[in-house]
Design a protein around this motif. Structure first.
Motif, PDB file in Angstrom:
ATOM      1  N   TYR A  82       0.784  -1.368   0.001  1.00  6.98           N
ATOM      2  CA  TYR A  82      -0.108  -0.127   0.005  1.00  6.98           C
ATOM      3  C   TYR A  82       0.885   1.191   0.111  1.00  6.98           C
ATOM      4  O   TYR A  82       2.155   1.225   0.510  1.00  6.98           O
ATOM      5  CB  TYR A  82      -1.025  -0.162   1.204  1.00  6.98           C
ATOM      6  N   TYR A  84       0.312   5.764   0.569  1.00  3.20           N
ATOM      7  CA  TYR A  84      -0.491   6.795   0.944  1.00  3.20           C
ATOM      8  C   TYR A  84      -1.034   7.581  -0.408  1.00  3.20           C
ATOM      9  O   TYR A  84      -0.218   8.141  -1.167  1.00  3.20           O
ATOM     10  CB  TYR A  84      -0.152   7.774   1.924  1.00  3.20           C
ATOM     11  N   LEU A  93      -5.773   5.431   0.984  1.00  2.80           N
ATOM     12  CA  LEU A  93      -4.497   4.605   0.343  1.00  2.80           C
ATOM     13  C   LEU A  93      -4.895   4.014  -0.828  1.00  2.80           C
ATOM     14  O   LEU A  93      -5.919   4.021  -1.191  1.00  2.80           O
ATOM     15  CB  LEU A  93      -4.523   3.201   1.502  1.00  2.80           C
TER      16      LEU A  93
END
Length: 100
Positions: A82, A84, A93
């Motif tokens: 993941y 941001y 995300l």
């Protein structure tokens, strides 16, 4: 995103937030090399070195590379990568899950 055992990768639609890039971000392709990095050596546990990004970067023409990375959660059997989107405080995300 496809990560290969030989340390190369290809992407479709990522990285999406490149202000100087041309073309539709959802159709953007990229390729390069990836590696796992110790967390004390890098901002990202999985680092990507893009050699090409459509509408933005081509190392054969521009020289150099574009770097990016992702964080890891989950387990060895069910990993999640993941990153941001924008400010980390917003908790938005981009999440990648393993496709068997």
């Amino acid at each position: 995103m496809t990560l290969s055992n030989d340390g190369t990768f290809t992407t479709l639609g990522w990285p999406a937030s490149l202000e100087e890039a041309t073309g539709d971000p959802q159709s953007r392709t990229g390729s390069g090399t990836w590696k796992l990095t110790p967390t004390d050596d890098s901002d990202w546990p999985v680092s990507f070195t893009f050699h090409k990004i459509s509408g933005y970067w081509d190392s054969a023409v521009n020289g150099g590379y574009y770097g990016d990375g992702l964080y890891v959660s989950g387990s060895r059997e069910n990993p999640h990568l993941y990153g941001y989107v924008g400010d980390p405080d917003s908790c938005d995300l981009d999440t990648f899950t393993r496709n068997h």
